[in-house]
Design a protein around this motif. Structure first.
Motif, mmCIF file in Angstrom:
data_model
loop_
_atom_site.group_PDB
_atom_site.id
_atom_site.type_symbol
_atom_site.label_atom_id
_atom_site.label_comp_id
_atom_site.label_asym_id
_atom_site.label_seq_id
_atom_site.Cartn_x
_atom_site.Cartn_y
_atom_site.Cartn_z
ATOM 1 N N SER A 10 35.664 40.995 51.276
ATOM 2 C CA SER A 10 35.279 42.451 51.542
ATOM 3 C C SER A 10 36.033 43.164 50.311
ATOM 4 O O SER A 10 36.784 42.589 49.912
ATOM 5 C CB SER A 10 35.748 42.712 52.744
ATOM 6 N N LEU A 49 35.817 34.936 49.488
ATOM 7 C CA LEU A 49 37.213 34.916 49.190
ATOM 8 C C LEU A 49 37.901 36.088 48.793
ATOM 9 O O LEU A 49 37.295 37.143 48.510
ATOM 10 C CB LEU A 49 37.390 33.654 47.960
ATOM 11 N N GLY A 89 30.973 47.272 39.162
ATOM 12 C CA GLY A 89 32.405 47.088 39.588
ATOM 13 C C GLY A 89 33.152 47.740 38.103
ATOM 14 O O GLY A 89 34.360 47.266 37.689
ATOM 15 N N LEU A 157 44.129 50.341 38.346
ATOM 16 C CA LEU A 157 42.802 50.627 38.015
ATOM 17 C C LEU A 157 42.240 51.902 38.547
ATOM 18 O O LEU A 157 42.785 52.576 39.566
ATOM 19 C CB LEU A 157 42.060 49.407 38.926
ATOM 20 N N VAL A 158 41.411 52.418 37.795
ATOM 21 C CA VAL A 158 40.786 53.800 37.799
ATOM 22 C C VAL A 158 39.358 53.915 37.729
ATOM 23 O O VAL A 158 38.957 52.993 36.795
ATOM 24 C CB VAL A 158 41.362 54.701 36.858
HETATM 25 P P1 ATP Z 1 40.658 41.528 47.761
HETATM 26 O O1 ATP Z 1 41.109 41.605 49.346
HETATM 27 O O2 ATP Z 1 39.593 40.814 47.632
HETATM 28 O O3 ATP Z 1 41.955 40.910 47.146
HETATM 29 P P2 ATP Z 1 41.150 43.888 46.291
HETATM 30 O O4 ATP Z 1 41.726 45.096 47.166
HETATM 31 O O5 ATP Z 1 42.306 43.136 45.297
HETATM 32 O O6 ATP Z 1 40.356 42.886 47.163
HETATM 33 P P3 ATP Z 1 39.295 45.792 45.410
HETATM 34 O O7 ATP Z 1 39.967 47.117 45.601
HETATM 35 O O8 ATP Z 1 38.233 45.312 46.268
HETATM 36 O O9 ATP Z 1 40.247 44.555 45.330
HETATM 37 O O10 ATP Z 1 38.684 45.724 44.106
HETATM 38 C C1 ATP Z 1 37.890 44.732 43.564
HETATM 39 C C2 ATP Z 1 37.502 44.920 41.973
HETATM 40 O O11 ATP Z 1 36.849 46.032 41.958
HETATM 41 C C3 ATP Z 1 38.800 45.353 41.116
HETATM 42 O O12 ATP Z 1 39.607 44.151 40.639
HETATM 43 C C4 ATP Z 1 37.928 46.025 39.984
HETATM 44 O O13 ATP Z 1 37.479 44.891 38.957
HETATM 45 C C5 ATP Z 1 36.906 46.759 40.655
HETATM 46 N N1 ATP Z 1 37.169 48.183 40.596
HETATM 47 C C6 ATP Z 1 36.028 48.854 40.365
HETATM 48 N N2 ATP Z 1 36.466 50.272 40.607
HETATM 49 C C7 ATP Z 1 37.618 50.050 41.057
HETATM 50 C C8 ATP Z 1 38.543 51.032 41.375
HETATM 51 N N3 ATP Z 1 38.508 52.232 41.284
HETATM 52 N N4 ATP Z 1 39.684 50.835 41.710
HETATM 53 C C9 ATP Z 1 40.120 49.200 41.906
HETATM 54 N N5 ATP Z 1 39.239 48.300 41.730
HETATM 55 C C10 ATP Z 1 38.046 48.808 41.019
#
Ligand code: ATP
Ligand code: MG
Length: 284
Positions: A10, A49, A89, A157-158
């Motif tokens: 997710s 995952l 992404g 990340l932005v």
């Molecule tokens: P998980 O529970 O799978 O570890 P997560 O919280 O680490 O999820 P997400 O925030 O869902 O990760 O982000 C997944 C990916 O989406 C990031 O690693 C990045 O490559 C991409 N992404 C695109 N835009 C953004 C943003 N604004 N902020 C964060 N990630 C972004």
């Protein structure tokens, strides 16, 4: 023999990853809270995952291929092959500091405490810029670190920048530009390699189609040459006579980026009834 793909369970990449498979004509039963499912019409097993774990699973061969952000691939430094950029992404890993800070260049980060979830990438960035700083690794909510006095700057990340803005921060350096990529285990068996080629062929057809539009227009025959010269087409434009004498129907394919420039030139050359329609799949 099946190809095993790991996608995010997710989060930001989950839906686009499923959508990509769908657009490739692959149907999967996407039950909520499932860890694993199978495609009904392609030899594909899908694992759901956390994105952070995907590179390791691919390196170990638990899954053959995976969809993950380039930022995660570079941070984890696992032995995996990046096969294809996927065009979704999109984001950047940036340095941000409090709005009020007087920031001129990267040297201003010297000796600061910087909070991030990307210590490896940040470490490389600082080293390449000859800056020494105190990297403080945290796993989430990095943007609040300066506000609560945990760090003087962040590397996070932005995408739009609105989260930074809401937390009184300004973006000052781009460390990395990132998008989702397809990664693969480096020692795939031949059967898996063949399945990957098959999937990749479909992914490329879908992605090319997205970047292109199908264009139809009516052209006066006396200006047909000029109009055709404006249209690249896959080989060359298709030209069909219209029922009305002196006119032809011209069909071609246009790159999305050239679209507005070409439309104007076409109109100026006398083209009428211009239709631009999306293409679903494109094989060259
Ligand atoms: P998980 O529970 O799978 O570890 P997560 O919280 O680490 O999820 P997400 O925030 O869902 O990760 O982000 C997944 C990916 O989406 C990031 O690693 C990045 O490559 C991409 N992404 C695109 N835009 C953004 C943003 N604004 N902020 C964060 N990630 C972004
Ligand atoms: Mg994660």
């Amino acid at each position: 023999m099946k190809l095993k793909i790991a996608i995010q369970k997710s989060g930001r990449l989950h839906e686009d990853s499923i959508k990509l498979l769908k657009e490739c004509g692959i149907d999967i039963n996407n039950g909520v809270n499932k860890l694993k499912t199978e495609a009904t019409n392609f030899p594909l097993e899908v694992f759901f995952l956390r994105d952070d774990d995907i590179p390791q699973y691919i390196e170990d061969g638990v899954a053959d291929i995976g969809v993950v952000g380039e930022n995660v691939v570079l941070e984890k430094k696992k032995q995996v092959r990046v096969v294809e950029k996927l065009g979704f992404g999109k984001c950047r890993l940036s340095m941000a500091v409090p709005k009020a800070m007087d920031y001129n260049n990267v040297k201003d980060l010297h000796n600061l405490k910087i909070a991030t979830s990307y210590p490896v990438i940040l470490g490389d960035f600082l080293k390449n810029n000859g800056v020494t700083a105190d990297i403080h690794e945290i796993s989430g909510s990095v943007e609040i670190a300066p506000g609560i006095g945990l760090a003087a700057a962040i590397c996070d990340l932005v995408s739009s920048g609105s989260t930074l803005f809401m937390n009184g921060l300004k973006e000052v350096e781009t460390v990395l530009k990132s998008e989702a990529v397809l990664i693969a285990n480096e020692g795939l068996q031949e059967a898996q390699q063949l399945l990957l080629q098959k999937l990749l062929f479909r992914i490329q057809a879908v992605r090319k189609a997205k970047n292109n539009k199908y264009i139809l227009l009516n052209a006066p025959n006396n200006n047909l040459k000029e109009i055709i010269s404006l249209l690249p087409g896959m080989k060359s434009p298709t030209v069909l006579p219209l029922a009305e004498e002196g006119w032809s129907s011209v069909h071609s394919v246009l790159n999305e980026n050239d679209f507005w420039d070409i439309i104007e030139s076409l109109k100026a050359a006398g083209a009428q009834g211009i239709l631009v329609v999306p293409i679903e799949k494109m094989v060259i």
